[in-house]
Design a protein around this motif. Structure first.
Motif, PDB file in Angstrom:
ATOM      1  N   UNK A 149       0.899  -1.182   0.284  1.00  0.00           N
ATOM      2  CA  UNK A 149       0.376   0.168   0.015  1.00  0.00           C
ATOM      3  C   UNK A 149       0.866   0.874   0.015  1.00  0.00           C
ATOM      4  N   UNK A 150       1.975   1.333   1.190  1.00  0.00           N
ATOM      5  CA  UNK A 150       2.647   2.460   1.164  1.00  0.00           C
ATOM      6  C   UNK A 150       3.336   2.731  -0.791  1.00  0.00           C
ATOM      7  N   UNK A 151       4.041   1.400  -0.739  1.00  0.00           N
ATOM      8  CA  UNK A 151       4.678   1.405  -2.532  1.00  0.00           C
ATOM      9  C   UNK A 151       3.270   2.508  -3.601  1.00  0.00           C
ATOM     10  N   UNK A 152       2.660   1.938  -3.780  1.00  0.00           N
ATOM     11  CA  UNK A 152       1.910   2.584  -4.687  1.00  0.00           C
ATOM     12  C   UNK A 152       0.753   4.221  -3.908  1.00  0.00           C
ATOM     13  N   UNK A 153       0.763   3.814  -2.604  1.00  0.00           N
ATOM     14  CA  UNK A 153       0.480   5.853  -2.912  1.00  0.00           C
ATOM     15  C   UNK A 153       1.878   6.736  -3.026  1.00  0.00           C
ATOM     16  N   UNK A 154       2.564   6.071  -2.524  1.00  0.00           N
ATOM     17  CA  UNK A 154       4.167   6.509  -3.275  1.00  0.00           C
ATOM     18  C   UNK A 154       4.031   7.014  -4.595  1.00  0.00           C
ATOM     19  N   UNK A 155       3.105   5.366  -5.768  1.00  0.00           N
ATOM     20  CA  UNK A 155       3.680   5.566  -7.134  1.00  0.00           C
ATOM     21  C   UNK A 155       2.833   6.916  -7.244  1.00  0.00           C
ATOM     22  N   UNK A 156       1.306   7.247  -6.626  1.00  0.00           N
ATOM     23  CA  UNK A 156       0.174   7.937  -7.112  1.00  0.00           C
ATOM     24  C   UNK A 156       0.710   9.375  -6.854  1.00  0.00           C
ATOM     25  N   UNK A 157       1.294   9.297  -5.672  1.00  0.00           N
ATOM     26  CA  UNK A 157       2.282  10.782  -5.876  1.00  0.00           C
ATOM     27  C   UNK A 157       2.823  11.126  -6.481  1.00  0.00           C
ATOM     28  N   UNK A 158       3.900  11.045  -6.976  1.00  0.00           N
ATOM     29  CA  UNK A 158       5.074  10.596  -8.358  1.00  0.00           C
ATOM     30  C   UNK A 158       3.967  11.490  -8.718  1.00  0.00           C
ATOM     31  N   UNK A 159       2.993  10.066  -9.602  1.00  0.00           N
ATOM     32  CA  UNK A 159       2.883  10.756 -10.919  1.00  0.00           C
ATOM     33  C   UNK A 159       1.865  11.622 -10.612  1.00  0.00           C
ATOM     34  N   UNK A 160       1.148  12.307 -10.277  1.00  0.00           N
ATOM     35  CA  UNK A 160       0.428  13.197  -9.509  1.00  0.00           C
ATOM     36  C   UNK A 160       1.450  14.436  -9.675  1.00  0.00           C
ATOM     37  N   UNK A 161       2.135  14.403  -9.781  1.00  0.00           N
ATOM     38  CA  UNK A 161       3.648  15.605  -9.810  1.00  0.00           C
ATOM     39  C   UNK A 161       3.704  15.869 -10.742  1.00  0.00           C
ATOM     40  N   UNK A 162       4.075  14.340 -11.509  1.00  0.00           N
ATOM     41  CA  UNK A 162       4.744  14.365 -13.260  1.00  0.00           C
ATOM     42  C   UNK A 162       3.529  14.972 -13.916  1.00  0.00           C
ATOM     43  N   UNK A 163       2.919  14.977 -13.836  1.00  0.00           N
ATOM     44  CA  UNK A 163       1.346  14.597 -14.216  1.00  0.00           C
ATOM     45  C   UNK A 163       1.054  16.430 -14.583  1.00  0.00           C
ATOM     46  N   UNK A 164       0.867  17.590 -13.017  1.00  0.00           N
ATOM     47  CA  UNK A 164       1.204  18.550 -13.162  1.00  0.00           C
ATOM     48  C   UNK A 164       2.356  19.371 -13.971  1.00  0.00           C
ATOM     49  N   UNK A 165       3.182  18.799 -13.973  1.00  0.00           N
ATOM     50  CA  UNK A 165       4.644  19.205 -14.484  1.00  0.00           C
ATOM     51  C   UNK A 165       4.346  19.155 -16.184  1.00  0.00           C
ATOM     52  N   UNK A 166       3.453  18.464 -16.498  1.00  0.00           N
ATOM     53  CA  UNK A 166       3.361  18.440 -18.309  1.00  0.00           C
ATOM     54  C   UNK A 166       2.265  19.222 -18.455  1.00  0.00           C
ATOM     55  N   UNK A 167       1.447  20.335 -17.990  1.00  0.00           N
ATOM     56  CA  UNK A 167       0.531  21.005 -17.941  1.00  0.00           C
ATOM     57  C   UNK A 167       1.006  22.279 -17.914  1.00  0.00           C
ATOM     58  N   UNK A 168       0.340  23.342 -18.092  1.00  0.00           N
ATOM     59  CA  UNK A 168       0.730  24.616 -18.808  1.00  0.00           C
ATOM     60  C   UNK A 168       0.246  25.484 -17.298  1.00  0.00           C
ATOM     61  N   UNK A 169      -0.997  24.726 -16.937  1.00  0.00           N
ATOM     62  CA  UNK A 169      -0.963  25.257 -15.345  1.00  0.00           C
ATOM     63  C   UNK A 169      -0.913  23.920 -14.604  1.00  0.00           C
ATOM     64  N   UNK A 170       0.249  24.604 -13.659  1.00  0.00           N
ATOM     65  CA  UNK A 170       0.261  23.800 -12.469  1.00  0.00           C
ATOM     66  C   UNK A 170      -0.669  23.624 -11.324  1.00  0.00           C
ATOM     67  N   UNK A 171      -0.094  22.825 -10.462  1.00  0.00           N
ATOM     68  CA  UNK A 171      -0.915  22.359  -9.040  1.00  0.00           C
ATOM     69  C   UNK A 171      -2.355  22.245  -9.138  1.00  0.00           C
TER      70      UNK A 171
END
Length: 295
Positions: A149-171
């Motif tokens: 569960x901890x690994x999956x929460x961590x991967x979900x967190x990293x994916x959300x961060x990297x997803x924001x970095x691809x958008x013109x409007x972050x956060x």
């Protein structure tokens, strides 16, 4: 809901849209929190989708029907996983989320390998995979598989961060990042690691503050309560999932309201906002009653 029930036996109404009708019926039952009925409806939708895919496999030149593509299958699986989890069939929910994750991992890989600069398609693929990981992590936490569960929460967190970095409007994913961190904090609490839990709870509050979530928002209230428990060394027997479902619902309604305003659907926005406020009032009333009992 009555209209959908009447439509189930009318083939002229359903025809190619049968799966979507079942999904809409499942959504109605989910909003009413009648989870057994929702589970049946989503299972029926999935059966229709899979049957349509099998027919396509037998006719190679035929196109996949609308609403039966991989993204639609993944969406149905996610909804079914939620209903299955709510009926306390955690092992089944875990397998359903696992199947959805296989779809989303393939889509994520394809989007990463696509020619040209990464954009909205890759961001969307990351968000779908992150949501699936988060939901599966909740189930794994309940099942006692804390490390997974901890690994999956961590991967979900990293994916959300990297997803924001691809958008013109972050956060736009700050709330999702915060909730993934609280999931990690919940694992630390279950394992008796209260100092580590304090760190991630404080980090999650920082993400919410950066996103402009007000101090009196229910998600902030719950995280602060969890932080106090961690600081006092009070180990929690409840998973983050136990408290996050209703908050997920109102946060989704907030986002839907914003979309409706942007598209000019002001009447729909008012209805959505009214529903969200009703949920929050009921939750506040329950909280106040618990406070009086404690006094």
């Amino acid at each position: 809901l009555t209209a959908f029930e009447q439509a189930k036996g009318d083939n002229t109404i359903l025809n190619a849209d049968t799966a979507q009708v079942w999904k809409n019926l499942g959504e109605c039952h989910s909003r009413r929190r009648v989870w057994e009925n929702a589970h049946f409806a989503y299972t029926s939708a999935l059966e229709v989708q899979r049957d349509a895919r099998r027919q396509c496999d037998r006719a190679p030149k035929s196109q996949i029907p609308k609403g039966c593509d991989d993204t639609s299958l993944g969406d149905t699986l996610m909804r079914l996983g939620k209903a299955t989890k709510e009926t306390l069939r955690y092992d089944d929910a875990n397998m359903i989320y696992k199947e959805a994750m296989l779809i989303y991992r393939v889509q994520h890989k394809v989007a990463k390998q696509a020619k040209g600069p990464p954009g909205q398609r890759l961001a969307d693929a990351k968000d779908r995979l992150a949501h699936c990981l988060y939901c599966k992590a909740e189930v794994q936490e309940i099942r006692g598989s804390y490390d997974d569960a901890a690994k999956m929460y961590s991967e979900a967190f990293q994916l959300r961060l990297s997803s924001d970095a691809l958008r013109e409007q972050n956060r736009i994913n700050m709330v999702h990042c915060a909730m993934a961190l609280v999931g990690i904090g919940s694992i630390h609490m279950r394992k008796g690691e209260t100092d580590d839990a304090c760190v991630v709870y404080k980090e999650s509050l920082a993400y919410l503050d950066a996103h402009g979530v007000p101090e009196d928002h229910e998600i902030v209230f719950v995280i602060k309560r969890r932080l106090v428990q961690a600081e006092r060394g009070i180990l929690s027997s409840n998973s983050w999932s136990d408290e996050s479902d209703e908050m997920d619902r109102t946060l989704e309604m907030d986002a839907k309201c914003e979309e409706q305003v942007e598209t000019g659907d002001y009447e729909g926005a008012i209805q959505t906002l009214t529903s969200a406020l009703g949920i929050r009032r009921r939750r506040l009333t329950k909280r106040q009653k618990r406070g009086r009992v404690g006094d």
